[in-house]
Write a protein that holds these residues in place. Structure first.
Motif, PDB file in Angstrom:
ATOM      1  N   GLY A  36       5.185  30.094  13.106  1.00 59.45           N
ATOM      2  CA  GLY A  36       5.979  31.134  12.443  1.00 59.45           C
ATOM      3  C   GLY A  36       6.372  30.747  11.031  1.00 59.45           C
ATOM      4  N   ASP A  37       7.680  30.889  10.737  1.00 63.84           N
ATOM      5  CA  ASP A  37       8.149  30.685   9.364  1.00 63.84           C
ATOM      6  C   ASP A  37       8.165  29.231   8.915  1.00 63.84           C
ATOM      7  OD1 ASP A  37       8.301  33.297   8.963  1.00 63.84           O
ATOM      8  OD2 ASP A  37      10.493  33.479   9.181  1.00 63.84           O
ATOM      9  N   ASP A  38       7.831  28.297   9.823  1.00 59.14           N
ATOM     10  CA  ASP A  38       7.696  26.893   9.382  1.00 59.14           C
ATOM     11  C   ASP A  38       6.698  26.814   8.235  1.00 59.14           C
ATOM     12  OD1 ASP A  38       9.436  26.019  11.230  1.00 59.14           O
ATOM     13  OD2 ASP A  38       7.997  24.964  12.504  1.00 59.14           O
ATOM     14  N   LEU A  39       5.750  27.759   8.239  1.00 59.42           N
ATOM     15  CA  LEU A  39       4.737  27.801   7.186  1.00 59.42           C
ATOM     16  C   LEU A  39       5.417  27.815   5.816  1.00 59.42           C
ATOM     17  CD1 LEU A  39       1.739  28.455   6.210  1.00 59.42           C
ATOM     18  CD2 LEU A  39       2.467  30.820   6.281  1.00 59.42           C
ATOM     19  N   PHE A  40       6.451  28.661   5.668  1.00 53.98           N
ATOM     20  CA  PHE A  40       7.111  28.776   4.365  1.00 53.98           C
ATOM     21  C   PHE A  40       8.011  27.577   4.087  1.00 53.98           C
ATOM     22  CE2 PHE A  40       6.295  33.327   5.405  1.00 53.98           C
ATOM     23  CZ  PHE A  40       5.195  33.418   4.567  1.00 53.98           C
ATOM     24  N   LEU A  41       8.660  27.062   5.150  1.00 52.29           N
ATOM     25  CA  LEU A  41       9.492  25.868   4.945  1.00 52.29           C
ATOM     26  C   LEU A  41       8.614  24.731   4.421  1.00 52.29           C
ATOM     27  CD1 LEU A  41      11.693  25.728   8.188  1.00 52.29           C
ATOM     28  CD2 LEU A  41      12.352  26.483   5.903  1.00 52.29           C
ATOM     29  N   LEU A  42       7.451  24.587   5.049  1.00 52.20           N
ATOM     30  CA  LEU A  42       6.540  23.519   4.640  1.00 52.20           C
ATOM     31  C   LEU A  42       6.001  23.776   3.244  1.00 52.20           C
ATOM     32  CD1 LEU A  42       4.727  23.124   8.049  1.00 52.20           C
ATOM     33  CD2 LEU A  42       5.741  21.223   6.797  1.00 52.20           C
ATOM     34  N   ALA A  43       5.595  25.026   2.991  1.00 52.13           N
ATOM     35  CA  ALA A  43       5.016  25.350   1.681  1.00 52.13           C
ATOM     36  C   ALA A  43       6.052  25.070   0.583  1.00 52.13           C
ATOM     37  CB  ALA A  43       4.574  26.805   1.656  1.00 52.13           C
ATOM     38  N   ASP A  44       7.314  25.497   0.788  1.00 51.23           N
ATOM     39  CA  ASP A  44       8.344  25.275  -0.232  1.00 51.23           C
ATOM     40  C   ASP A  44       8.600  23.774  -0.431  1.00 51.23           C
ATOM     41  OD1 ASP A  44       8.589  27.962  -0.666  1.00 51.23           O
ATOM     42  OD2 ASP A  44      10.240  28.233   0.760  1.00 51.23           O
ATOM     43  N   ALA A 100       0.835  -1.202   0.000  1.00 54.31           N
ATOM     44  CA  ALA A 100       0.000   0.000   0.000  1.00 54.31           C
ATOM     45  C   ALA A 100       0.869   1.251   0.000  1.00 54.31           C
ATOM     46  CB  ALA A 100      -0.917  -0.003   1.212  1.00 54.31           C
ATOM     47  N   LEU A 101       1.990   1.155   0.639  1.00 51.38           N
ATOM     48  CA  LEU A 101       2.855   2.328   0.675  1.00 51.38           C
ATOM     49  C   LEU A 101       3.590   2.528  -0.658  1.00 51.38           C
ATOM     50  CD1 LEU A 101       4.266   1.972   4.275  1.00 51.38           C
ATOM     51  CD2 LEU A 101       2.676   3.691   3.453  1.00 51.38           C
ATOM     52  N   ALA A 102       3.482   1.484  -1.508  1.00 53.14           N
ATOM     53  CA  ALA A 102       3.986   1.530  -2.891  1.00 53.14           C
ATOM     54  C   ALA A 102       5.497   1.695  -3.005  1.00 53.14           C
ATOM     55  CB  ALA A 102       3.272   2.586  -3.697  1.00 53.14           C
ATOM     56  N   THR A 103       6.033   2.744  -2.472  1.00 52.25           N
ATOM     57  CA  THR A 103       7.462   2.948  -2.615  1.00 52.25           C
ATOM     58  C   THR A 103       8.144   2.483  -1.327  1.00 52.25           C
ATOM     59  OG1 THR A 103       6.934   5.152  -1.881  1.00 52.25           O
ATOM     60  CG2 THR A 103       7.539   4.906  -4.192  1.00 52.25           C
ATOM     61  N   PRO A 104       9.415   2.046  -1.426  1.00 54.37           N
ATOM     62  CA  PRO A 104      10.098   1.648  -0.212  1.00 54.37           C
ATOM     63  C   PRO A 104      10.117   2.814   0.771  1.00 54.37           C
ATOM     64  CG  PRO A 104      11.568   1.646  -2.122  1.00 54.37           C
ATOM     65  CD  PRO A 104      10.202   1.939  -2.617  1.00 54.37           C
ATOM     66  N   ALA A 105       9.770   2.490   1.998  1.00 57.17           N
ATOM     67  CA  ALA A 105       9.597   3.572   2.965  1.00 57.17           C
ATOM     68  C   ALA A 105      10.871   4.392   3.145  1.00 57.17           C
ATOM     69  CB  ALA A 105       9.170   2.969   4.291  1.00 57.17           C
ATOM     70  N   GLU A 106      10.748   5.688   2.900  1.00 54.10           N
ATOM     71  CA  GLU A 106      11.857   6.600   3.180  1.00 54.10           C
ATOM     72  C   GLU A 106      11.742   7.001   4.634  1.00 54.10           C
ATOM     73  OE1 GLU A 106      11.801  10.082   0.790  1.00 54.10           O
ATOM     74  OE2 GLU A 106      11.760   8.899  -1.050  1.00 54.10           O
ATOM     75  N   PRO A 107      12.851   7.313   5.285  1.00 58.87           N
ATOM     76  CA  PRO A 107      12.717   7.736   6.674  1.00 58.87           C
ATOM     77  C   PRO A 107      11.820   8.971   6.766  1.00 58.87           C
ATOM     78  CG  PRO A 107      15.006   7.879   5.929  1.00 58.87           C
ATOM     79  CD  PRO A 107      14.212   7.323   4.796  1.00 58.87           C
ATOM     80  N   THR A 108      11.009   8.986   7.799  1.00 62.50           N
ATOM     81  CA  THR A 108      10.073  10.101   7.972  1.00 62.50           C
ATOM     82  C   THR A 108      10.837  11.380   8.299  1.00 62.50           C
ATOM     83  OG1 THR A 108       8.444   8.568   8.749  1.00 62.50           O
ATOM     84  CG2 THR A 108       8.095  10.862   9.345  1.00 62.50           C
ATOM     85  N   HIS A 109      10.459  12.432   7.616  1.00 63.09           N
ATOM     86  CA  HIS A 109      11.140  13.706   7.827  1.00 63.09           C
ATOM     87  C   HIS A 109      10.130  14.710   8.360  1.00 63.09           C
ATOM     88  CE1 HIS A 109      13.778  16.998   7.397  1.00 63.09           C
ATOM     89  NE2 HIS A 109      13.138  17.533   6.373  1.00 63.09           N
ATOM     90  N   ILE A 110      10.457  15.300   9.500  1.00 61.34           N
ATOM     91  CA  ILE A 110       9.541  16.295  10.062  1.00 61.34           C
ATOM     92  C   ILE A 110      10.144  17.669   9.873  1.00 61.34           C
ATOM     93  CG2 ILE A 110       8.502  17.142  12.194  1.00 61.34           C
ATOM     94  CD1 ILE A 110       7.901  14.433  12.965  1.00 61.34           C
ATOM     95  N   ILE A 111       9.403  18.544   9.222  1.00 65.40           N
ATOM     96  CA  ILE A 111       9.899  19.906   9.007  1.00 65.40           C
ATOM     97  C   ILE A 111       9.427  20.767  10.169  1.00 65.40           C
ATOM     98  CG2 ILE A 111       9.682  21.927   7.500  1.00 65.40           C
ATOM     99  CD1 ILE A 111       9.390  19.870   5.206  1.00 65.40           C
ATOM    100  N   GLY A 112      10.316  21.475  10.796  1.00 70.49           N
ATOM    101  CA  GLY A 112       9.920  22.321  11.921  1.00 70.49           C
ATOM    102  C   GLY A 112      11.117  22.968  12.595  1.00 70.49           C
ATOM    103  N   GLU A 113      11.354  24.236  12.251  1.00 69.92           N
ATOM    104  CA  GLU A 113      12.479  24.974  12.851  1.00 69.92           C
ATOM    105  C   GLU A 113      11.982  25.921  13.940  1.00 69.92           C
ATOM    106  OE1 GLU A 113      15.709  24.617  11.916  1.00 69.92           O
ATOM    107  OE2 GLU A 113      15.076  23.043  10.526  1.00 69.92           O
ATOM    108  N   SER A 114      10.662  26.107  13.996  1.00 73.23           N
ATOM    109  CA  SER A 114      10.112  27.072  14.966  1.00 73.23           C
ATOM    110  C   SER A 114      10.400  26.597  16.386  1.00 73.23           C
ATOM    111  CB  SER A 114       8.606  27.195  14.771  1.00 73.23           C
ATOM    112  OG  SER A 114       8.011  25.944  14.978  1.00 73.23           O
ATOM    113  N   ALA A 115      10.354  27.552  17.331  1.00 74.36           N
ATOM    114  CA  ALA A 115      10.649  27.207  18.724  1.00 74.36           C
ATOM    115  C   ALA A 115       9.676  26.134  19.214  1.00 74.36           C
ATOM    116  CB  ALA A 115      10.527  28.465  19.571  1.00 74.36           C
TER     117      ALA A 115
END
Ligand SMILES: Nc1ncnc2c1ncn2[C@@H]1O[C@H](COP(=O)(O)OP(=O)(O)OP(=O)(O)O)[C@@H](O)[C@H]1O
Length: 461
Positions: free
Chosen positions: A334-342, A149-164
């Motif tokens: 905060g700016d995590d919004l832009f990190l995530l959007a990009d 179901a995951l189709a592609t070999p699982a890549e390690p999960t990456h969490i984006i978040g630089e905000s405090a």
């Protein structure tokens, strides 16, 4: 030693009684039947570990034909069944034939008690290991299905978040990554609870064992129990074959229960007892299997209010929330919004084979102004849609369609009557209605095409 369910089928009541007494020490339950016709309906309802079956039922019958016919029926029902024949007319020929036809062993009458006990005990062990292999196969199948179901070999999960707020959260996660502590993830919809649960699992000592999740918000309440704990064949009308529950499939690994607040009170009681006793049983079975899972639960509801309203058990909460992790809403990052959007722009540009350089200035301004009630999920969808709709290399404000959503949010007095804002939103709206057709849009707005172009430029639409 583990005890099992034994069924004895013989037309001689004395034999049934004696065997029942004799086998008690080995059995969790001994059932006796003097009529073999009752055997199949019983076996289709309840799995028995060992079946002791008489070879001849009618008086004076010696051929064993009846016994062989019943054996065939039992094996049709369950090819893994462990059947021991009992007969007064022991001879090697019949013993060999019985084994060839699928019986596990043979007990001659009269028997020696110690030999009989040894035979039944060995048969029980065989049955347990067959059952275990079956469960493991089913577990493997569940895992393979997940992997597919995951189709592609699982890549390690990456969490984006630089905000405090996110850095503080990730620091707590690191502190408990080596433990088996039960975790409760709290946060609004789409804040990344699912993602965080998987990330924690990948960092944990259980990372090489199964990760099984179940979304209690998306399955009907009537299916909770069978999904979670599995069932035996015949446990209910549609249970044509046994199925392990997710709890069983997660053995040795991690079980993620999403939307735990949706659990009904009876199911909460059952889950609590499973956590406390570390044992569970499938529906339609009294045999319990050991539970060795690390629990991660998540909810977007306020469980403390639910406790006050008597909709959630406090004792269960204390079992599942050894550590509570709260995911901040996107508007507090905060700016995590832009990190995530990009990040999502890159992901979807790749997916839709589009050359996109980034997000335009006005679009960024609007993204920042918006409150994102659906959090990261809403942002991801908005970016995906914008990538599909855009015709230029930069995502423009109108590609996000945020204007109409922004206008539905309460504005302060100053903003509400600001002419520039009203003009910008009207132009954006009309451009959308006209699918970007400038001539048509200018006509609708009652201005010339040149003025419209000027305003598009001004508002970076
Ligand atoms: N910090 C993050 N970094 C990268 N992607 C993220 C992050 N947070 C969330 N996402 C992505 O946003 C989407 C929604 O996240 P997720 O499903 O984990 O939210 P959730 O809180 O479990 O939602 P729900 O409450 O509806 O179950 C997913 O596609 C996820 O990959």
């Amino acid at each position: 030693m583990k005890k099992g369910k034994i069924l004895i089928v013989d037309d001689n009541e004395d034999i049934l009684f004696t065997l029942k007494m004799l086998l008690r020490p080995l059995a969790e339950q001994v059932t006796t039947l003097d009529d073999p016709r009752e055997m199949l309906p019983l076996l289709s309802r309840v799995r028995h570990d060992v079946i002791l079956l008489d070879m001849n039922f009618r008086r004076d019958a010696v051929s064993g034909r009846e016994g062989f016919a019943w054996l065939e029926e039992i094996l049709k029902l369950d090819p893994q069944a462990v059947v021991i024949f009992i007969t007064a007319y022991s001879d090697t020929e019949k013993a060999v034939q019985a084994i060839k036809q699928g019986a596990t062993d043979f007990i001659p009458k009269p028997w020696q008690n110690d030999k009989l006990l040894a035979t039944v005990s060995a048969a029980l062990q065989l049955s347990f290991s067959r059952h275990e292999v079956k469960v493991l196969k089913e577990q493997k199948k569940t895992l393979e299905q997940r992997a597919e179901a995951l189709a592609t070999p699982a890549e390690p999960t990456h969490i984006i978040g630089e905000s405090a707020a996110m850095q503080a959260l990730l620091q707590t996660v690191r502190k408990c990554s080596d433990t088996d502590a039960n975790l409760l993830l709290l946060g609004e919809n789409g804040t990344g609870k699912d993602l965080l649960a998987r990330y924690i699992y990948e960092q944990s000592p259980r990372r090489t064992r199964p990760y099984i999740d179940i979304d209690l918000g998306s399955i009907p309440e009537s299916l909770f129990e069978s999904e979670l704990f599995g069932y035996e064949k015949g446990a209910f009308t549609d249970a044509r074959r046994p199925k392990p529950g997710r709890m069983e499939a997660a053995t040795g690994g991690t079980l993620f229960l999403n939307e735990i607040g949706n659990l009904s009170l009876p199911m909460q009681a059952k889950l609590l007892s499973v956590i406390e006793q570390r044992r569970a049983s499938r529906l339609g079975s009294t045999a319990a299997y050991p539970v060795d899972v690390r629990l991660i639960c998540a909810t977007n509801t306020d469980l403390y209010t639910a406790i006050d309203r008597r909709e959630f058990r406090q004792d269960l909460l204390y079992r599942i929330n050894t550590i509570e992790l709260r995911l901040p809403p996107l508007r507090e990052r905060g700016d995590d919004l832009f990190l995530l959007a990009d990040f999502f722009v890159q992901r979807y540009a790749r997916k839709y084979h589009k050359e996109i350089k980034g997000i335009g200035r006005e679009a960024r301004r609007q993204l920042q102004q918006y409150r994102w009630p659906g959090n990261v999920r809403e942002l991801e969808h908005a970016v995906e849609r914008a990538v599909i709709l855009t015709s230029g290399p930069m995502l423009a404000a109108r590609d996000f369609h945020l204007q109409s959503r922004l206008t539905h949010e309460p504005l302060d007095e100053k903003e509400r009557y600001n002419l520039e804002r009203i003009e910008r939103e009207s132009i954006d709206e009309v451009l959308r209605l006209c699918n970007g057709n400038i001539t048509l849009a200018a006509e609708m707005l009652g201005i010339t095409r040149t003025s419209l172009y000027r305003r598009i430029e001004k508002y970076k639409l």
